[in-house]
Design a protein around this motif. Structure first.
Motif, PDB file in Angstrom:
ATOM      1  N   VAL A 174       5.176  -6.855  -1.725  1.00  0.00           N
ATOM      2  CA  VAL A 174       4.589  -7.410  -2.942  1.00  0.00           C
ATOM      3  C   VAL A 174       3.232  -7.998  -2.577  1.00  0.00           C
ATOM      4  CG1 VAL A 174       4.820  -9.044  -4.847  1.00  0.00           C
ATOM      5  CG2 VAL A 174       6.861  -7.927  -3.906  1.00  0.00           C
ATOM      6  N   LYS A 175       2.202  -7.557  -3.269  1.00  0.00           N
ATOM      7  CA  LYS A 175       0.841  -8.008  -2.995  1.00  0.00           C
ATOM      8  C   LYS A 175       0.167  -8.398  -4.310  1.00  0.00           C
ATOM      9  CE  LYS A 175       0.827  -7.278   1.440  1.00  0.00           C
ATOM     10  NZ  LYS A 175       0.616  -8.384   2.412  1.00  0.00           N
ATOM     11  N   ARG A 176      -0.928  -9.122  -4.178  1.00  0.00           N
ATOM     12  CA  ARG A 176      -1.685  -9.538  -5.356  1.00  0.00           C
ATOM     13  C   ARG A 176      -2.915  -8.661  -5.523  1.00  0.00           C
ATOM     14  NH1 ARG A 176       0.536 -13.408  -7.918  1.00  0.00           N
ATOM     15  NH2 ARG A 176       1.892 -14.900  -6.859  1.00  0.00           N
ATOM     16  N   THR A 177      -3.359  -8.539  -6.740  1.00  0.00           N
ATOM     17  CA  THR A 177      -4.558  -7.769  -7.057  1.00  0.00           C
ATOM     18  C   THR A 177      -5.717  -8.244  -6.197  1.00  0.00           C
ATOM     19  OG1 THR A 177      -3.803  -7.475  -9.327  1.00  0.00           O
ATOM     20  CG2 THR A 177      -6.130  -7.104  -8.901  1.00  0.00           C
ATOM     21  N   GLY A 178      -6.424  -7.266  -5.612  1.00  0.00           N
ATOM     22  CA  GLY A 178      -7.578  -7.582  -4.794  1.00  0.00           C
ATOM     23  C   GLY A 178      -7.284  -7.718  -3.318  1.00  0.00           C
ATOM     24  N   GLU A 179      -6.019  -7.844  -2.953  1.00  0.00           N
ATOM     25  CA  GLU A 179      -5.668  -7.951  -1.534  1.00  0.00           C
ATOM     26  C   GLU A 179      -5.869  -6.623  -0.820  1.00  0.00           C
ATOM     27  OE1 GLU A 179      -1.657 -10.352  -1.964  1.00  0.00           O
ATOM     28  OE2 GLU A 179      -2.350 -10.403   0.118  1.00  0.00           O
ATOM     29  N   LYS A 180      -6.124  -6.709   0.472  1.00  0.00           N
ATOM     30  CA  LYS A 180      -6.186  -5.520   1.320  1.00  0.00           C
ATOM     31  C   LYS A 180      -4.780  -5.266   1.847  1.00  0.00           C
ATOM     32  CE  LYS A 180      -9.048  -3.373   4.898  1.00  0.00           C
ATOM     33  NZ  LYS A 180     -10.250  -3.543   5.748  1.00  0.00           N
ATOM     34  N   VAL A 181      -4.315  -4.043   1.708  1.00  0.00           N
ATOM     35  CA  VAL A 181      -2.929  -3.717   2.048  1.00  0.00           C
ATOM     36  C   VAL A 181      -2.908  -2.604   3.093  1.00  0.00           C
ATOM     37  CG1 VAL A 181      -0.689  -2.949   1.167  1.00  0.00           C
ATOM     38  CG2 VAL A 181      -2.217  -4.303  -0.303  1.00  0.00           C
ATOM     39  N   PHE A 182      -2.078  -2.799   4.102  1.00  0.00           N
ATOM     40  CA  PHE A 182      -1.897  -1.802   5.148  1.00  0.00           C
ATOM     41  C   PHE A 182      -0.456  -1.301   5.105  1.00  0.00           C
ATOM     42  CE2 PHE A 182      -5.787  -2.200   7.622  1.00  0.00           C
ATOM     43  CZ  PHE A 182      -6.253  -3.439   7.243  1.00  0.00           C
ATOM     44  N   LEU A 183      -0.293   0.005   5.013  1.00  0.00           N
ATOM     45  CA  LEU A 183       1.027   0.611   5.140  1.00  0.00           C
ATOM     46  C   LEU A 183       1.016   1.451   6.413  1.00  0.00           C
ATOM     47  CD1 LEU A 183       1.703   1.813   1.477  1.00  0.00           C
ATOM     48  CD2 LEU A 183       2.200  -0.392   2.514  1.00  0.00           C
ATOM     49  N   GLU A 184       2.005   1.193   7.258  1.00  0.00           N
ATOM     50  CA  GLU A 184       2.039   1.843   8.556  1.00  0.00           C
ATOM     51  C   GLU A 184       3.156   2.869   8.621  1.00  0.00           C
ATOM     52  OE1 GLU A 184      -1.111  -0.461   9.990  1.00  0.00           O
ATOM     53  OE2 GLU A 184      -0.077   1.135  11.067  1.00  0.00           O
ATOM     54  N   CYS A 185       2.882   3.958   9.327  1.00  0.00           N
ATOM     55  CA  CYS A 185       3.873   5.021   9.511  1.00  0.00           C
ATOM     56  C   CYS A 185       3.832   5.467  10.975  1.00  0.00           C
ATOM     57  CB  CYS A 185       3.544   6.195   8.594  1.00  0.00           C
ATOM     58  SG  CYS A 185       4.595   7.652   8.825  1.00  0.00           S
ATOM     59  N   VAL A 186       5.004   5.609  11.558  1.00  0.00           N
ATOM     60  CA  VAL A 186       5.115   6.050  12.945  1.00  0.00           C
ATOM     61  C   VAL A 186       6.139   7.172  13.042  1.00  0.00           C
ATOM     62  CG1 VAL A 186       5.696   5.375  15.305  1.00  0.00           C
ATOM     63  CG2 VAL A 186       4.519   3.761  13.810  1.00  0.00           C
ATOM     64  N   GLN A 187       5.782   8.235  13.774  1.00  0.00           N
ATOM     65  CA  GLN A 187       6.728   9.324  14.010  1.00  0.00           C
ATOM     66  C   GLN A 187       6.884   9.536  15.511  1.00  0.00           C
ATOM     67  OE1 GLN A 187       5.601  12.499  15.300  1.00  0.00           O
ATOM     68  NE2 GLN A 187       3.392  12.359  14.983  1.00  0.00           N
TER      69      GLN A 187
END
Lengths: 115, 114
Positions: free
Chosen positions: B12-25
């Motif tokens: 859950v993030k707020r408008t304007g925040e920088k968001v990182f989604l990480e994926c590892v295989q």
């Protein structure tokens, strides 16, 4: 651009019965690949079955089989002897021969299995 | 056993925040993908990468960027999150140019932007 259409947002089937999920696609390519993916609730998406367009024989994987009609651009999935564990979202996907490994997905069909 | 993992199941993030989604295989796959999944729209490709530091735009790259500094890791970045980016995000990987090879998917991250 290729498009994939799944016209049935939801389907239901009685346990042990057979159900068919529809998929149509639009392409100008002659060589391509088609896939059905299954996404169980809160679980990872997995490949169910794949079909190469140059193969006339319909693919089969245990209780899952496809009806591939190249001229009609139709690729339906038949699930025989439905089980409760078959309840999931099912996505049809297309990959062109020159598309690297990029997939174009349909909108999905939610399958419910009634005990 | 093949495995694709994503850093968070719910975010859950707020408008304007920088968001990182990480994926590892862990399959030594060359290709990695980021999709977003919305009801009735299926999966739509945001970006993909076929090698370290290489990236290609998918169908809906606007508002997103990606980073692939190591072969096993592919990050999706929302520079300034907006409410219309509330969605399920799926990462996938596959071997390079293997036409019939399957894509292996992660469990997904459900992102809510308030």
């Amino acid at each position: 651009a290729q498009t994939v259409t799944q016209s049935q947002p939801e389907m239901s089937v009685q346990e042990a019965e057979t159900v068919t999920l529809s998929c149509t696609y639009d392409t100008s390519e002659s060589d391509y690949y088609l896939f059905w993916y299954k996404q169980p609730p809160s679980r990872q998406m997995i490949l169910v079955i794949r079909q190469e367009a140059y193969k006339q024989q319909n693919a089969t994987e245990n209780r899952f089989s496809v009806n591939f009609q190249k001229a009609a651009k139709s690729f339906s999935l038949k699930i025989s002897d439905s089980q409760l564990g078959d309840a999931a979202m099912y996505f049809c996907a297309y990959k062109g021969n020159n598309a690297g490994n990029m997939l174009t997905f349909g909108g999905g069909t939610r399958l419910m299995v009634k005990p | 056993d093949v495995k694709v993992t994503q850093s968070s199941r719910y975010l859950v993030k707020r408008t304007g925040e920088k968001v990182f989604l990480e994926c590892v295989q862990d399959m030594d796959h060359e290709n990695m993908f980021w999709y977003r999944q919305d009801p009735g729209l299926g999966l739509r490709l945001i970006y993909f990468s076929y090698d370290v530091k290489m990236k290609e735009k998918g169908d809906i790259p606007e508002g997103y960027s990606v980073s692939r500094e190591k072969k096993e890791r592919f990050s999706l970045i929302l520079e300034s999150a907006s409410t219309n980016q509330t969605s399920m995000y799926l990462c996938a990987s596959s071997r390079l140019l293997a036409h019939t090879d399957t894509q292996y998917f992660g469990p997904g991250t459900r992102l809510t932007v308030l």
